[in-house]
Design a protein around this motif. Structure first.
Motif, PDB file in Angstrom:
ATOM      1  N   LEU A 147      24.210  47.052 -36.261  1.00 28.06           N
ATOM      2  CA  LEU A 147      23.317  47.799 -35.658  1.00 28.06           C
ATOM      3  C   LEU A 147      23.917  48.571 -34.636  1.00 28.06           C
ATOM      4  O   LEU A 147      23.585  49.925 -34.471  1.00 28.06           O
ATOM      5  N   ARG A 152      23.777  45.338 -42.156  1.00 30.02           N
ATOM      6  CA  ARG A 152      24.186  46.286 -41.253  1.00 30.02           C
ATOM      7  C   ARG A 152      24.705  45.794 -39.969  1.00 30.02           C
ATOM      8  O   ARG A 152      23.843  44.985 -39.261  1.00 30.02           O
ATOM      9  N   GLU A 167      21.372  43.573 -39.045  1.00 28.63           N
ATOM     10  CA  GLU A 167      20.303  43.555 -39.737  1.00 28.63           C
ATOM     11  C   GLU A 167      20.644  43.148 -41.297  1.00 28.63           C
ATOM     12  O   GLU A 167      21.478  43.610 -41.689  1.00 28.63           O
ATOM     13  N   LYS A 195      26.526  50.445 -34.360  1.00 26.15           N
ATOM     14  CA  LYS A 195      27.039  51.384 -34.742  1.00 26.15           C
ATOM     15  C   LYS A 195      26.134  52.026 -36.148  1.00 26.15           C
ATOM     16  O   LYS A 195      26.554  52.954 -36.847  1.00 26.15           O
ATOM     17  N   ASN A 196      25.186  51.222 -36.383  1.00 35.00           N
ATOM     18  CA  ASN A 196      24.277  51.548 -37.657  1.00 35.00           C
ATOM     19  C   ASN A 196      25.111  51.870 -39.061  1.00 35.00           C
ATOM     20  O   ASN A 196      25.034  52.710 -39.473  1.00 35.00           O
ATOM     21  N   THR A 197      25.847  50.874 -39.044  1.00 36.12           N
ATOM     22  CA  THR A 197      26.724  50.916 -40.237  1.00 36.12           C
ATOM     23  C   THR A 197      26.823  49.722 -41.241  1.00 36.12           C
ATOM     24  O   THR A 197      26.536  48.588 -40.888  1.00 36.12           O
ATOM     25  N   TYR A 219      16.631  40.338 -38.276  1.00 32.26           N
ATOM     26  CA  TYR A 219      17.700  40.511 -37.337  1.00 32.26           C
ATOM     27  C   TYR A 219      18.237  39.515 -36.789  1.00 32.26           C
ATOM     28  O   TYR A 219      17.806  38.402 -36.587  1.00 32.26           O
TER      29      TYR A 219
END
Length: 166
Positions: free
Chosen positions: A12, A10, A66, A14-16, A75
């Motif tokens: 992070l 992911r 992540e 843009k939390n995508t 992370y």
């Protein structure tokens, strides 16, 4: 990797999810067209180890990543270094599609933790603090009120360092 592993990578900022592996379903997928295609043709997923490689990185790829394997999260931080010749200009882009009404954008020169530019959308104000740090940025900072981009013109060695966008 184990037979029942499900792995997700992911971005992070843009939390995508940008890549995932489902070993049981024999599915190995990269989502390189997400986020305006910034990862297009740049992601390589190793089917043996689950490692993710980002090729031809740019400033848009900098940030926190992540790795999730079942309930374990690891992370990573990616820093991109921009190389500029003395006398050139450099533009630091926040990668915003638009600045919203409540946004407060602050650019800092991290070497000295000094505020050098601000956009306060709610107050409809824009400020460049080019006289700080003995005037090293005097007449060199340009702030774009539409995009939040900061341009440093006629760069010198004293401008080298880390810049932070808040």
């Amino acid at each position: 990797m184990k037979d029942d592993d499900v792995i997700k990578w992911r971005f992070l900022a843009k939390n995508t999810v940008i890549a995932e592996i489902n070993v049981k379903a024999d599915r190995f997928t990269v989502y390189d067209d997400v986020l305006d295609g910034r990862f297009r043709d740049r992601l390589k997923l190793d089917k043996q180890t689950g490692s993710l490689t980002i090729t031809n990185t740019t400033i848009k790829h900098a940030g926190e990543y992540e790795l999730q394997i079942k309930y374990i999260m690891v992370y990573f931080s990616l820093t991109v270094i921009v190389s500029v010749m003395e006398g050139d200009s450099v533009t630091l882009n926040p990668d915003l599609t638009e600045i919203n009404y409540n946004d407060l954008i602050q650019w800092r020169f991290r070497n000295e933790n000094t505020l050098i530019a601000v956009i306060n959308k709610r107050a409809d104000s824009i400020a460049v603090y080019d006289d700080v740090l003995d005037g090293r940025f005097r007449d060199r900072l340009k702030l774009d009120k539409q995009t939040g981009s900061l341009t440093i013109t006629n760069t010198r060695m004293k401008h080298a360092g880390r810049y932070q966008l808040r």
